[in-house]
Design a protein around this motif. Structure first.
Motif, PDB file in Angstrom:
ATOM      1  N   ARG A   1      -8.844   1.469   4.612  1.00 32.28           N
ATOM      2  CA  ARG A   1      -8.676   2.556   3.666  1.00 32.28           C
ATOM      3  C   ARG A   1      -7.607   2.264   2.614  1.00 32.28           C
ATOM      4  N   ARG A   2      -6.619   1.464   3.009  1.00 31.60           N
ATOM      5  CA  ARG A   2      -5.433   1.349   2.163  1.00 31.60           C
ATOM      6  C   ARG A   2      -5.729   0.764   0.781  1.00 31.60           C
ATOM      7  N   ARG A   3      -5.087   1.321  -0.219  1.00 30.39           N
ATOM      8  CA  ARG A   3      -5.150   0.780  -1.571  1.00 30.39           C
ATOM      9  C   ARG A   3      -3.844   0.068  -1.845  1.00 30.39           C
TER      10      ARG A   3
ATOM     11  N   HIS B   1       0.858  -1.189   0.000  1.00 26.89           N
ATOM     12  CA  HIS B   1       0.000   0.000   0.000  1.00 26.89           C
ATOM     13  C   HIS B   1       0.891   1.235   0.000  1.00 26.89           C
TER      14      HIS B   1
ATOM     15  N   TYR C   1       1.674   3.910   1.904  1.00 18.99           N
ATOM     16  CA  TYR C   1       2.618   4.299   2.935  1.00 18.99           C
ATOM     17  C   TYR C   1       3.774   3.305   3.036  1.00 18.99           C
TER      18      TYR C   1
ATOM     19  N   GLY D   1       6.706  12.426  -0.472  1.00 13.59           N
ATOM     20  CA  GLY D   1       5.474  12.658   0.255  1.00 13.59           C
ATOM     21  C   GLY D   1       4.341  12.057  -0.531  1.00 13.59           C
ATOM     22  N   PRO D   2       3.132  12.160  -0.015  1.00 16.06           N
ATOM     23  CA  PRO D   2       1.990  11.532  -0.672  1.00 16.06           C
ATOM     24  C   PRO D   2       1.681  12.153  -2.034  1.00 16.06           C
ATOM     25  N   GLY D   3       1.908  13.460  -2.181  1.00 17.81           N
ATOM     26  CA  GLY D   3       1.611  14.095  -3.458  1.00 17.81           C
ATOM     27  C   GLY D   3       2.476  13.505  -4.557  1.00 17.81           C
TER      28      GLY D   3
ATOM     29  N   THR E   1       4.888  18.673  -5.360  1.00 15.13           N
ATOM     30  CA  THR E   1       3.790  18.192  -6.191  1.00 15.13           C
ATOM     31  C   THR E   1       3.319  19.294  -7.126  1.00 15.13           C
TER      32      THR E   1
ATOM     33  N   GLN F   1      -0.359   7.391 -10.244  1.00 17.56           N
ATOM     34  CA  GLN F   1      -1.354   7.621 -11.300  1.00 17.56           C
ATOM     35  C   GLN F   1      -0.716   7.439 -12.667  1.00 17.56           C
TER      36      GLN F   1
ATOM     37  N   SER G   1      -5.533  -0.297  12.150  1.00 23.92           N
ATOM     38  CA  SER G   1      -6.422   0.862  12.111  1.00 23.92           C
ATOM     39  C   SER G   1      -6.557   1.432  10.705  1.00 23.92           C
ATOM     40  N   HIS G   2      -5.569   1.205   9.856  1.00 24.15           N
ATOM     41  CA  HIS G   2      -5.631   1.821   8.530  1.00 24.15           C
ATOM     42  C   HIS G   2      -6.043   0.829   7.448  1.00 24.15           C
TER      43      HIS G   2
ATOM     44  N   ASP H   1       6.296  18.586   0.357  1.00 23.20           N
ATOM     45  CA  ASP H   1       5.582  17.715  -0.572  1.00 23.20           C
ATOM     46  C   ASP H   1       4.602  18.517  -1.420  1.00 23.20           C
TER      47      ASP H   1
ATOM     48  N   THR I   1       6.381   4.115   0.534  1.00 22.36           N
ATOM     49  CA  THR I   1       7.260   5.188   1.015  1.00 22.36           C
ATOM     50  C   THR I   1       8.316   4.650   1.969  1.00 22.36           C
ATOM     51  N   GLN I   2       7.852   3.862   2.942  1.00 24.36           N
ATOM     52  CA  GLN I   2       8.805   3.346   3.942  1.00 24.36           C
ATOM     53  C   GLN I   2       9.871   2.494   3.292  1.00 24.36           C
TER      54      GLN I   2
ATOM     55  N   TYR J   1       1.451   9.587  -4.977  1.00 24.30           N
ATOM     56  CA  TYR J   1       0.210   9.257  -5.692  1.00 24.30           C
ATOM     57  C   TYR J   1       0.203   9.852  -7.086  1.00 24.30           C
ATOM     58  N   GLY J   2       0.889  10.977  -7.262  1.00 24.34           N
ATOM     59  CA  GLY J   2       1.037  11.517  -8.611  1.00 24.34           C
ATOM     60  C   GLY J   2       1.748  10.519  -9.509  1.00 24.34           C
TER      61      GLY J   2
END
Lengths: 121, 910
Positions: free
Chosen positions: A79-81, A27, A29, A46-48, B65, A55, A75-76, B61, A32-33, A51-52
């Protein structure tokens, strides 16, 4: 045709993302790790950025979304994809590897690479 | 629950900054990513530091981005954007945004007073926060200046308790050698022992000089991963042979040899012995501060240490550092060390059980400075918040004045988002300007601070304002401006009032500046500001009270006029040592301007410490305060004249006298603390005999002949400690300090140095006034008091400006009401009271909230307090009185203005 073809190189983020996924679906995160660990902190995402890139490489056909592996909780978890690398993705990685190897070869032959540098640790 | 809500609100706000196509498709994923990141950051670095890192990362970030989406590769990002959405054509949008920013800047330039005040206010907060962040950055965030510094650990005796894994004791030589033989997780385990070296014989022009350095094992330099700039370090063979070779620091080499390379392989005289210089370290090499508190400028082979020390397993005197092998974790190294500890405990049962531990060298270097940084960060954070709230108030006032303009624009079809965007653009420009200014001030401030800071800061030499710090200043500044710009933007653009109340025409025509609810918003801002300021003022108040208490501490001696010269004799033979210091004392006493003089082994208020175990003949040890084996006490060696020179009172018996000599009856003085404890045990101190054990102090028994007053020996905050004094002639030492009380107001130091050099010209001397030490002991608390005091004063002033402008504004708005009241017979007094009451109400509510908050958070300051509790009621009351009083003053000007309103004027204005 997208720009992620054999004539262009992969950006560091895309490259490391594909490497991270080569071991199996992850997933966001966890990607990233894995990248931060593997690159010893030199590649930051970062997430931007993440995920950019995801895509883009999804459109390029390098990765695809998959169901969460069985037995994942926490807990997550809901939601995780999860993403998985495709054959095309593996091929792109291999192309990138060859491209880098030939670049190293050129530099070596011209004496532009100090000994030791460029050898995998 | 509410914490979680706030967080999710904040992260939703964060999401707004991402490009909209990405937000649409992956918004929930991005939010989830950030919440996982936050958990990790908080777990690893704690809430404060983690929060700072988190915000920095979020900002980066977003920037990155946006850079990719708008500028670097817009066409790639376009792939997934709905092609119908022409608004997402990024290049076009960028130009439009630039246009908007230009317009904004122009409109701000038309209100220069507003611009200057708000930029200065925000820049003040940003500069303060940035300076503290630069400290945090270079002390805590940056790795130590060695290659792969995270792998370097300090190794030593540890407590069995894992919670104290970072408290390490010095190793004995034999244990160290066994550790380095057996450890497989550590590469190049090295040992170091700090030492003083004396240079002599460099021509008639150079004074002899004492230099801090260390005896180190040959692995020391490899363990740190550093190479000499010139020459080499010493080899294992040289270490084993106790070769007289040294490696110099770059600074020492520059200072004493003016950077001449001729010194390599040359012989220099150190401690009266010829040494060969084999290497010079590079200029940027920083010896680990966790190991050398006094710094280190030269290194010699470890085996040159006293052979007795090198061959025993009892005396811990070595600090060891090692480099963990690649892929070895600290836990793995600790586990292995624990195992070796078990083995050695079993093999040498006579030494007793012991545990070995390891801790990162970074942590050992930084120590508990983390706590100081957190306090500083919290204080400047409060100031920044207050500054931001203040700017929010200013922005609101300005926006309210422009309500007409906005109403017209909305009536003409402008969307609310456009108006919000315009106001946020203003905040953005303000924030950027304040960021640049604040970063500049911080940059200059840090440079000044680095050389002038009166407290001990680890790694201060590495303190710089780097890119990360500058980025931080910009992020914080823009983030605060935008965040606090949202309040007025959302308030003013809200169309509800126009819809519910009146038509556009009515709004335009109304001669009223702002509505009642705007005023309520401003009032809440002022209350918030006051509350925050009160927290800082309370902290400052507590520090001021502690400082006063510290100044009132009874020293037990009179430092005024006492001068100290520290020296180490090069004699080792006891008889010659006695003779040497006898001559020194005679010379000093005969010097003009010296009223009295004495010699002692320790200076009061210095770090010097000598401990000794005693056993009293009459009572044995067990009965006295339940000590295990011996009665443990501080001790020092002194001559007659020392206690008189310091003005320490003799309570009973006699002091040291000329008849106390080597060979005469051994005598000792004890302080009142020891005497009291003896009396508690039912023993008369005078005439009581005791014997000493270890560490070269000769055995045999001493008789207590006098009781003297207690003095603050180490720190001002310590309680009185046990102390005994032995006579110099009976236990001679090499390292002593000469104390002289000079006649009024003249420094005797030059004379003292001359006199001592007349006995031996080859000795390095360090002279200072005893008052300097007292001043140094007060320096850190004074610094914290001044710093937090200054922050509190600025924040209180900002809060009062807020009170003042809110009231002024209110008075403007209520001119008609006031005029009407006066027309109906209200007196000037009652009008004055009306406005004052409002001001006092604002400040009062703010103070109440502030004081309650303070009582919850001031315990964080406890480590910095002395003699007051963190909820000292007197301080709290004084703060409340001060803030309320200041509030009345700030309300007075607008109140007088209201009082001067004449009914005719006010009523005729519309």
């Amino acid at each position: 045709m997208t720009r992620e073809d054999s004539t262009t190189h992969l950006t560091p983020v895309v490259f490391h993302t594909l490497v991270a996924l080569a071991d199996g679906p992850l997933h966001g995160y966890a990607i990233t790790q894995s990248v931060e660990t593997a690159s010893e902190g030199t590649v930051k995402m970062g997430p931007g950025t993440l995920y950019g890139s995801l895509q883009r490489i999804q459109v390029a056909g390098f990765v695809e979304r998959v169901e969460a592996p069985a037995g994942v909780e926490g807990s997550h978890a809901d939601r995780r994809r999860y993403f998985e690398i495709t054959q095309a993705g593996l091929a792109a990685l291999e192309r990138e590897g060859r491209r880098l190897a030939s670049a190293v070869k050129v530099l070596r032959s011209r004496g532009l690479l100090r000994t030791g540098a460029g050898t995998p640790q | 629950m509410s914490g979680a809500t706030h967080r999710s609100l904040l992260s939703r706000l964060l999401l707004l900054f991402y490009p909209s196509p990405l937000r649409g498709s992956d918004g929930d994923q991005i939010l989830g990513w950030w919440s996982e990141r936050w958990e990790e950051r908080r777990r690893r670095s704690g809430a404060v530091l983690g929060g700072v890192l988190f915000i920095g990362e979020a900002f980066l970030d977003v920037l990155r981005t946006r850079w990719h989406a708008h500028i670097a590769e817009p066409d790639l990002w376009q792939l997934h954007v709905d092609s119908q959405d022409s608004r997402s054509r990024f290049p076009g949008r960028v130009t439009q945004q630039l246009d908007d920013l230009r317009l904004t800047a122009r409109s701000l330039m038309r209100a220069p007073a507003f611009l200057v005040v708000s930029v200065l206010t925000l820049a003040t907060g940003v500069a303060a926060v940035t300076m503290v962040f630069s400290l945090l950055n270079s002390v805590l965030l940056k790795p130590l200046p060695y290659p792969d510094a995270h792998r370097i650990v300090q190794v030593g005796y540890a407590s069995q308790d894992l919670a104290e894994a970072d408290d390490l004791g010095s190793l004995s030589a034999l244990d160290f050698f066994d550790l380095s033989d057996r450890s497989t997780t550590l590469d190049s385990l090295a040992a170091s022992r700090g030492a003083m070296f004396t240079f002599t014989g460099l021509g008639p022009m150079s004074e002899p000089e004492a230099v801090f350095g260390a005896l180190v094992s040959p692995e020391f330099f490899p363990a740190l991963g550093v190479m000499p700039r010139w020459g080499r370090t010493f080899s294992a063979a040289e270490d084993a042979n106790r070769a007289a070779v040294v490696v110099l620091s770059y600074e020492l080499w520059q200072r004493r040899w003016q950077g001449s390379l001729d010194v390599l392989d040359q012989t220099v005289t150190i401690d009266q012995e010829p040494f060969t210089v084999v290497g010079v370290m590079p200029p940027d090499f920083r010896p680990p501060e966790g190991i050398y508190q006094e710094g280190a400028e030269l290194w010699a082979p470890l085996q040159r240490v006293d052979p007795e020390l090198a061959a025993n397993r009892h005396d811990g005197f070595l600090i060891a550092i090692g480099r963990m092998k690649k892929d070895v974790s600290l836990e793995a190294a600790r586990t292995e060390l624990a195992l070796i500890g078990d083995q050695l405990s079993a093999e040498y049962p006579e030494v007793g059980e012991r545990w070995f531990g390891a801790s990162s060298l970074h942590l050992q270097t930084v120590g508990d400075f983390t706590r100081t940084i957190n306090i500083l960060l919290a204080s400047v954070g409060l100031l920044l918040l207050i500054a931001s709230v203040n700017v929010a108030g200013l922005l609101l006032a300005r926006a309210v004045e422009r309500r007409r303009e906005f109403s017209v624009r909305r009536a003409l079809g402008a969307r609310r988002s456009h108006i919000v965007a315009q106001l946020l653009n203003e905040s953005l420009v303000l924030g950027s300007a304040a960021g640049i200014l604040g970063a500049g001030v911080a940059w200059a401030g840090v440079r000044a601070f680095r050389s002038a800071i009166p407290i001990e800061v680890p790694r201060i030499g590495e303190l710089v304002v780097d890119q990360r710090v500058l980025l931080f200043a910009m992020v914080v500044s823009v983030a605060m401006a935008v965040l606090f710009g949202l309040i007025p933007a959302l308030r003013v653009s809200n169309g509800r009032q126009a819809r519910a109340g009146s038509s556009v025409a009515a709004t335009v025509g109304r001669g009223v500046v702002g509505s009642r609810s705007d005023e309520r918003t401003r009032a809440s801002l002022v209350i918030a500001e006051t509350a925050l300021a009160v927290v800082l003022v309370t902290g400052a108040g507590l520090l001021i009270s502690s400082y006063q208490r510290l100044q009132e501490v009874e020293l037990g001696f009179t430092p005024d006029g006492v001068e100290v010269v520290a020296l180490t004799s090069d004699e080792t033979e006891p008889e010659r040592l006695r003779e040497f210091y006898r001559q020194v004392l005679d010379q000093v006493r005969a010097a003009p301007g010296v009223e009295s003089a004495g010699i002692a082994s320790i200076t009061p208020l210095s770090r010097g410490r000598q401990m000794q175990g005693l056993s009293f003949e009459e009572i044995g040890a067990q009965t006295l305060h339940g000590e295990n084996h011996v009665y443990s006490t501080h001790y020092q060696v002194a001559t007659e004249g020392y206690l008189q020179t310091l003005g320490v009172p003799l309570r009973r018996g006699r002091g040291f006298e000329g008849r106390d000599r080597n060979g005469s009856a051994r005598v000792a003085l004890v302080n009142e603390k020891v005497a009291g404890e003896l009396r508690e045990a039912g023993v008369e101190p005078l005439g009581q005999r005791f014997s000493l054990g270890e560490h070269g102090v000769s055995d045999g028994s001493f008789e207590i002949v006098g009781v003297v007053g207690n003095i603050q020996q180490a720190k001002l905050t310590d309680d009185a400690m046990r102390r005994i004094y032995l006579h110099y002639d009976q236990v001679p030492r090499e390292r002593m300090r000469v104390f002289a009380r000079a006649a009024s107001g003249i420094s005797a130091l030059p004379v003292l140095r001359e006199r001592i050099w007349s006995v031996n010209a080859d000795l390095p001397l360090v002279g200072y006034e005893l008052n300097v030490l007292l001043d140094r002991a007060l320096a850190a608390p004074r610094f914290y008091m001044q710093l937090i005091g200054a922050l509190a004063a600025i924040s209180l002033a900002l809060a009062l400006v807020g009170v003042y402008s809110t009231l002024s504004h209110g008075v403007e708005r209520r001119r008609r009401e006031v005029g009407l009241r006066m027309a109906l017979g209200a007196t000037e007094r009652s009008v004055l009271r009306l406005i004052l009451r409002r001001g006092v109400l604002l400040v009062g509510v703010g103070s109440a909230i502030g004081l309650i908050t303070s009582s919850l958070v001031t315990h964080l300051l406890e480590a910095f307090l002395f003699g007051v509790t963190s909820t000292d009621p007197r301080t709290f009351a004084a703060v409340a009185a001060l803030v309320l009083g200041a509030g009345v003053v700030a309300s007075f000007v607008p109140a007088r203005r209201a009082m001067r309103v004449t009914p005719a004027q006010a009523l005729s204005e519309d």
